[in-house]
Design an enzyme around this catalytic site. Sequence first.
Site, mmCIF file in Angstrom:
data_model
loop_
_atom_site.group_PDB
_atom_site.id
_atom_site.type_symbol
_atom_site.label_atom_id
_atom_site.label_comp_id
_atom_site.label_asym_id
_atom_site.label_seq_id
_atom_site.Cartn_x
_atom_site.Cartn_y
_atom_site.Cartn_z
ATOM 1 N N ASP A 25 -0.798 -8.869 -7.179
ATOM 2 C CA ASP A 25 -0.687 -8.093 -5.949
ATOM 3 C C ASP A 25 -1.157 -8.999 -4.796
ATOM 4 O O ASP A 25 -2.078 -9.804 -4.991
ATOM 5 C CB ASP A 25 -1.600 -6.863 -6.069
ATOM 6 C CG ASP A 25 -1.384 -5.910 -4.915
ATOM 7 O OD1 ASP A 25 -0.626 -4.935 -5.106
ATOM 8 O OD2 ASP A 25 -1.951 -6.142 -3.826
ATOM 9 N N ASP B 25 8.478 -13.450 2.559
ATOM 10 C CA ASP B 25 9.884 -13.019 2.639
ATOM 11 C C ASP B 25 9.840 -11.574 2.151
ATOM 12 O O ASP B 25 10.026 -11.281 0.972
ATOM 13 C CB ASP B 25 10.731 -13.913 1.717
ATOM 14 C CG ASP B 25 12.218 -13.656 1.858
ATOM 15 O OD1 ASP B 25 12.646 -13.133 2.904
ATOM 16 O OD2 ASP B 25 12.959 -13.969 0.905
ATOM 17 N N CYS C 272 15.462 -9.493 5.482
ATOM 18 C CA CYS C 272 16.916 -9.381 5.611
ATOM 19 C C CYS C 272 17.230 -7.999 6.186
ATOM 20 O O CYS C 272 18.154 -7.330 5.741
ATOM 21 C CB CYS C 272 17.619 -9.652 4.284
ATOM 22 S SG CYS C 272 17.099 -8.581 2.966
#
Length: 470
Positions: A181, A198, A251
Amino acid sequence: MMNRIPEAFKPKLPQKLITSLKTLDQFDEAAFCAVHESGEQVNSVRFNTAKIKMNEGRWPAVISEPPFSLDGRIPWTRDGYYISVRPSFTLDPLFHAGVYYVQEASGMFLEHALRNILDLSLPLKVLDLCAAPGGKSTLIQGMISPASMLVCNEVIKTRVPVLHQNLDKWGFANGFVSCNDPRDFKKLVGFFDLLLVDAPCSGSGLFRRDAVAIAEWSESAVNLCSRRQQRILADAWDCLKENGILIYATCSYSPEENENILDCLLNNYDCESRRILLDPLWNIIETCSANAKGYGYRFYPDKLNGEGFYLAVVQKKSGTIHHSSISEKLQAISRKEASYLRKFLPDETLQFARVNEQIHAMPANLIPDLLLLKNCLYLKKAGIMTGKMGSDEWVPDHELALSTGLNPRIQELRLNRPDVLKYLRREDFTADVQTKGWMPVSYQEQKLGWVKILSNRINNYFPKSWRILK
Ligand code: SAM
């Protein structure tokens, strides 16, 4: 580079997303909707230059049967190419050899950002916090110096094997895989020079290729992602050292997951925004966050050949710098073992380290870090696993066959395409070979794994869990 998807699957964009994007500078609603409605798909790959070098945008002569043709270099990369038709990558031996990675073109902008922001010749400590399946990890590995280390972390256990596999195929010795984590990295205060987040996101940037993402999109999902992104950054912030660089990417198109997150960082942590130089011909949009005026970079598919993507860079101004205090030593390997392994990995900058019964190879300067990481994280991969002692002989590991450091002088078993596909399916095959023992299998000079040649048969050691089922 473009294929079309059938009319029936054409996506309908969520109106609430469009409304939120209309507030952004240079958003062109008509062109954005049109490019999504057109159903065009962009395909691209990035090459592993440690395994293959392109010849002025063409496949090198050694690849006598190229699996696809190249359709021009992706402008913000050195080794990324558009491809005209998407082949069955599963049936391409070069894909299994780690010669290239199938990666979305916009995401490869990370390469340009890294070159702009960092001195990549230095030995850097890098954490890719949200790493699976490993696209950005393999990109980073191809750019940092060999003495640098890359920790690729993935919190979701079921996504770790694909990350592990992709790093094995890439074949570099300075990679580590962990399954932790983000909050576990608080144990490594001030350790990393570069942190890539990301982040898990609402995925709207991939709407063109993923109709399911459109169906699942909602404002509440965006807000949930935004809160999760803030939590991940808060948990990981301390492991970045003073002056360290954080690259944040998604994204998603939503400002809540992009510019607003950058504002959170700049308002709540002691850091500053870093600007990236762009070629105007690329049509990447530089944005400024509403509050702290931080720079961010947006990719819209109506403006360039790539999917939706956002990236921002900040530099930490104050913090600690980790100083190792590990006194523990790894169990030594014998001289006999070392000289045996040197025949496989002749590069003297690599050192061998025993962890449990396995012997790993990695740059010598990373051995103390291995101990630290082993104590702080659930480590799933460390450098190149070379192999282990079986009941009566040394058994090489699959990672060793795929390693970029494998001695090219070791005799290999060269297979043609029908036989190499049998090998990748883990089926039996025959070959006329006189030498007995362990041998790497290769196809068009690219190694794929091990076989053991016996007097009357060839044992196929391609890993069961990797075999192709098609
Ligand atoms: N960087 C990867 C690449 O280039 O191949 C893609 C990463 S993907 C956008 C985000 C990753 O974050 C996923 O692998 C996902 O499992 C992971 N993730 C999901 N929830 C997370 C959390 N709470 N903390 C950290 N990572 C998380």
